[in-house]
Scaffold this active site. Structure first.
Site, short mmCIF file in Angstrom:
data_model
loop_
_atom_site.label_atom_id
_atom_site.label_comp_id
_atom_site.label_asym_id
_atom_site.label_seq_id
_atom_site.Cartn_x
_atom_site.Cartn_y
_atom_site.Cartn_z
N SER A 159 40.79 34.24 45.08
CA SER A 159 41.76 35.10 45.74
C SER A 159 41.21 36.52 45.82
CB SER A 159 43.08 35.12 44.96
OG SER A 159 43.96 36.12 45.45
N TYR A 216 47.11 36.46 36.87
CA TYR A 216 46.63 35.91 38.13
C TYR A 216 45.34 36.59 38.57
CZ TYR A 216 46.49 34.32 42.96
OH TYR A 216 46.08 33.76 44.16
#
Length: 268
Positions: A151, A164
């Protein structure tokens, strides 16, 4: 035969593709992208009903399909299952797509311990152990592709999503390290760092999702990257530029700006 056709590179068509997180939006798009006659798909996910529905759609396109519903938090079970699937038919393409995303609840001081533990296991520990298991059998065969879905969050210190962003940052370093290790063995290792993809995960976020990419377009871009054995692919391209900008901004200023962000998400 025309000159371009004569010298065109043959399309990469894996005989056996294993996709984790296949019951999610991007995983489904990837499975449908690779589904065709003469290929086998192994689909892992958490939702058996969605997996079976996807398997039927892929079978209609000519693929044979195996589905497994399992939590990737059980690392030993995941490694054992990969070895079983690879023994049954050697995996040519492993796409480690499964991931979880959570942010700090509004007004809380930190993310929950449970969500941090899950992110560490699903976003980092599971993909790196499965990628290692795959590399250990692909390298002696001198063929194969491993794709890890990261990501653009890995490029930034996100105070509202510490687990995350850090799990994706760790995954990024692992992917490029494994790429360096596997290149002499003709095994491709590709890190994909996308921005917003139009899936249920991103729809949980409140507010704008700039430069949104459809799951189908993302799947096509990922397939192109895997076929060419590219080391790192960031899309949309503007996020590569933003990564460079973030390296130039003093950390204290970047952190101050990120703390001002008010990011919320709906319940799963």
């Amino acid at each position: 035969m025309s000159r371009p056709e004569r010298f065109a590179k043959p399309e990469f068509v894996p005989g056996h593709t294993l996709i984790t997180g296949a019951s999610g939006g991007l995983g489904q798009a990837l499975a449908l992208h690779y589904a065709r006659s003469g290929t086998h798909l192994t689909l892992w996910g958490r939702n058996l009903q969605k997996l079976e529905k996807l398997a039927a759609a892929c079978s209609a396109k000519g693929s044979t399909v195996t589905v497994h519903a399992l939590p990737l938090t059980d690392l030993d079970a995941g490694i054992a299952l990969f070895r079983e699937d690879d023994t049954r038919k050697p995996v040519d393409l492993l796409i480690l797509n499964a991931g979880v995303s959570d942010i700090r609840p509004y007004g809380a001081l930190t993310e929950s311990i449970e969500s941090v533990k899950e992110a560490a296991l699903v976003n980092y520990a599971a993909p790196v152990t499965l990628a290692t298991a795959a590399a250990s059998v692909m390298a002696p065969r001198h063929c194969g592709r491993i794709v890890l879905i990261g990501s653009v969050a890995a490029h930034h210190d996100l105070p509202f999503a510490t687990a995350y962003s850090s799990s994706k940052a760790g995954l990024a370093r692992f992917a490029t390290s494994l790429h360096a290790a596997m290149t002499p063995h003709q095994v491709g290792v590709t890190l994909i760092e996308p921005g917003y993809i139009d899936t249920a995960m991103s729809r949980r976020l409140e507010g704008a999702r700039p430069f949104l990419v459809s799951a189908e377009k993302a799947a096509a871009l990922i397939a192109q990257a895997a076929a060419s054995k590219r080391a790192v692919v960031i899309f949309p391209g503007i996020f590569a530029l933003l990564k460079l900008v973030s390296l130039l901004v003093p950390r204290a200023i970047a952190h101050r700006l990120l703390r001002l962000a008010r990011v919320k998400q709906n319940a799963a």
